[in-house]
Scaffold this motif. Structure first.
Motif, PDB file in Angstrom:
ATOM      1  N   LEU A   4       0.874  -1.165   0.000  1.00  7.00           N
ATOM      2  CA  LEU A   4       0.000   0.000   0.000  1.00  7.00           C
ATOM      3  C   LEU A   4       0.911   1.214   0.000  1.00  7.00           C
ATOM      4  N   ILE A   5       0.831   2.011  -1.049  1.00  6.45           N
ATOM      5  CA  ILE A   5       1.661   3.208  -1.119  1.00  6.45           C
ATOM      6  C   ILE A   5       0.843   4.370  -0.592  1.00  6.45           C
ATOM      7  N   PHE A   6       1.438   5.117   0.306  1.00  5.58           N
ATOM      8  CA  PHE A   6       0.720   6.182   0.977  1.00  5.58           C
ATOM      9  C   PHE A   6       1.661   7.358   1.169  1.00  5.58           C
ATOM     10  N   GLU A 101       9.820   3.412   5.132  1.00  2.84           N
ATOM     11  CA  GLU A 101       8.710   2.482   4.971  1.00  2.84           C
ATOM     12  C   GLU A 101       8.046   2.300   6.320  1.00  2.84           C
ATOM     13  N   ASN A 102       6.764   2.181   6.300  1.00  2.00           N
ATOM     14  CA  ASN A 102       5.996   1.995   7.515  1.00  2.00           C
ATOM     15  C   ASN A 102       4.989   0.883   7.274  1.00  2.00           C
ATOM     16  N   TYR A 108      -0.365  -3.872   5.783  1.00  2.00           N
ATOM     17  CA  TYR A 108       0.153  -3.354   4.520  1.00  2.00           C
ATOM     18  C   TYR A 108       1.376  -2.484   4.795  1.00  2.00           C
ATOM     19  N   SER A 109       2.363  -2.583   3.945  1.00  2.53           N
ATOM     20  CA  SER A 109       3.481  -1.651   4.063  1.00  2.53           C
ATOM     21  C   SER A 109       3.223  -0.486   3.119  1.00  2.53           C
ATOM     22  N   TYR A 110       3.706   0.666   3.521  1.00  8.55           N
ATOM     23  CA  TYR A 110       3.560   1.841   2.670  1.00  8.55           C
ATOM     24  C   TYR A 110       4.819   2.684   2.781  1.00  8.55           C
ATOM     25  N   MET A 111       5.060   3.444   1.750  1.00  5.41           N
ATOM     26  CA  MET A 111       6.256   4.247   1.646  1.00  5.41           C
ATOM     27  C   MET A 111       5.902   5.710   1.843  1.00  5.41           C
TER      28      MET A 111
END
Length: 144
Positions: A4-6, A101-102, A108-111
Motif C-alpha cells: 500500500l503506497i501512501f 517504509e511503515n 500493509y506496508s507503505y512508503m
C-alpha cells in the motif's frame, strides 16, 4: 505482504492504493480516518492561529521598546506612511523528513517519500510617531 503506497503531506493528503485487492469498505475506512485526522488538524491549527492573534494583539497600546525587550531585535523595520514605523519579526524552520517504509495496522506496508517542510510566519507591528503600537498583523503557515 501486500503493498500500500501512501504519501502524507502536512497540508494535503494524497493516497495511492497500489494493491487492487483492497476492498472498498477498507478504502472507505482508511480514507475516513485520514479525513478525520485532517479535520482535527485544521481545527487545532485554527485554534493556534486565534491564540497567536490574541497574543500579538495584547501589544496594542504598548511602547515598541517594551516589545523589543521581550521579543529581541526585529528582523526588519520600515517607515510607515503615518510617520511611524512598521517593525517585523520573521521566524522560519525547515525540517527534512527522510523517506521511510511503515506498516499499517492492516498489515500493509507503505512508503512515505522524503520531503522538506518549511514552517514560517511574519509578525508586524505598526507604531505611531511616539513609538506606541497601534496595529498588529501576521501571516504564514505556522505560529509557534
Amino acid at each position: 505482504m501486500r503493498l500500500l503506497i501512501f504519501a502524507f503531506c502536512l497540508m494535503n493528503t494524497v493516497c495511492c492504493f497500489a494493491d487492487s485487492a483492497i476492498n472498498q469498505p477498507m478504502m472507505d475506512y482508511v480514507l475516513g480516518g485520514l479525513k478525520q485526522m485532517g479535520n482535527q488538524l485544521q481545527t487545532e491549527q485554527k485554534a493556534a492561529k486565534e491564540r497567536y492573534t490574541q497574543t500579538v494583539n495584547t501589544w496594542v497600546g504598548s511602547d515598541i521598546n517594551d516589545l523589543v525587550v521581550s521579543w529581541g531585535a526585529p528582523s526588519g523595520q520600515f517607515n510607515a506612511p503615518n510617520g511611524g514605523v512598521i517593525y517585523e519579526w520573521l521566524k522560519s524552520q525547515s525540517i527534512f523528513y527522510a523517506a521511510h517504509e511503515n506498516e499499517s495496522a492492516f498489515g500493509y506496508s507503505y512508503m512515505i517519500p522524503s520531503q522538506t517542510v518549511t514552517d514560517w510566519y511574519k509578525t508586524q507591528f505598526l507604531t505611531n510617531r511616539a513609538g506606541k503600537i497601534t496595529e498588529t498583523g501576521w501571516e504564514g503557515n505556522a505560529c509557534y
